[in-house]
Design a protein around this motif. Sequence first.
Motif, PDB file in Angstrom:
ATOM      1  N   GLY A 145      55.103 -36.919 -12.369  1.00 31.65           N
ATOM      2  CA  GLY A 145      55.860 -35.764 -12.851  1.00 31.65           C
ATOM      3  C   GLY A 145      56.474 -36.021 -14.218  1.00 31.65           C
ATOM      4  N   LEU A 146      56.972 -37.238 -14.427  1.00 35.73           N
ATOM      5  CA  LEU A 146      57.551 -37.585 -15.725  1.00 35.73           C
ATOM      6  C   LEU A 146      56.486 -37.568 -16.817  1.00 35.73           C
ATOM      7  CD1 LEU A 146      60.025 -38.524 -17.303  1.00 35.73           C
ATOM      8  CD2 LEU A 146      59.422 -40.866 -16.686  1.00 35.73           C
ATOM      9  N   GLU A 170      53.661 -32.171 -21.639  1.00 36.82           N
ATOM     10  CA  GLU A 170      53.820 -30.738 -21.916  1.00 36.82           C
ATOM     11  C   GLU A 170      54.896 -30.487 -22.971  1.00 36.82           C
ATOM     12  OE1 GLU A 170      51.929 -28.260 -20.874  1.00 36.82           O
ATOM     13  OE2 GLU A 170      50.699 -29.641 -19.724  1.00 36.82           O
ATOM     14  N   LEU A 171      56.009 -31.230 -22.891  1.00 36.31           N
ATOM     15  CA  LEU A 171      57.066 -31.074 -23.879  1.00 36.31           C
ATOM     16  C   LEU A 171      56.565 -31.486 -25.260  1.00 36.31           C
ATOM     17  CD1 LEU A 171      60.032 -30.431 -24.516  1.00 36.31           C
ATOM     18  CD2 LEU A 171      60.553 -32.818 -24.007  1.00 36.31           C
ATOM     19  N   THR A 204      55.564 -33.908 -17.548  1.00 36.66           N
ATOM     20  CA  THR A 204      56.648 -33.235 -18.266  1.00 36.66           C
ATOM     21  C   THR A 204      56.686 -33.652 -19.726  1.00 36.66           C
ATOM     22  OG1 THR A 204      57.951 -33.077 -16.246  1.00 36.66           O
ATOM     23  CG2 THR A 204      59.146 -32.855 -18.322  1.00 36.66           C
ATOM     24  N   THR A 205      56.609 -34.950 -19.991  1.00 33.71           N
ATOM     25  CA  THR A 205      56.659 -35.414 -21.379  1.00 33.71           C
ATOM     26  C   THR A 205      55.422 -34.960 -22.157  1.00 33.71           C
ATOM     27  OG1 THR A 205      55.763 -37.570 -20.723  1.00 33.71           O
ATOM     28  CG2 THR A 205      58.146 -37.390 -20.930  1.00 33.71           C
TER      29      THR A 205
END
Length: 135
Positions: free
Chosen positions: A44-45, A51-52, A48-49
């Motif tokens: 998940g991390l 996509e960010l 998330t990173t």
Amino acid sequence: PRTPYPWWGLLLALIGCGTTLALPRLTADIAGSLPPEQAGIAGGLQATTRELGSALGVAVIGTVITSRFSVLAHGAHTVPQALSAGLDHQAVTAAFAASASAGLRVTGIVTLIAGALIIGQLTLRRAKPPPPAPR
């Protein structure tokens, strides 16, 4: 100077191959850095990173391109605005190409800086002696 389409295609294929080779290794390293029961957190991390970073990258490139185009096109923010304001097609095309070039240069510089920081951090990590084993 114009870059031929086959050259662009080759460069884009090279970028795609590099990304394809790097992402599985990155996923394995991130998942392996945590205990198995926290593998979901690691995944998940990473997602998330990724996509960010993608969203911020597009925003920064878009901002650089738009601001540079606006300067070169005498205040117009889009190609249709520039054309309707009376700028000739060749001037608008040149402004857009110069703006895209500026955006790609900024992207390249940011990528080189990030790569240098990562390599420096990895070098420092390897230079430190490992902590003593607990007794």
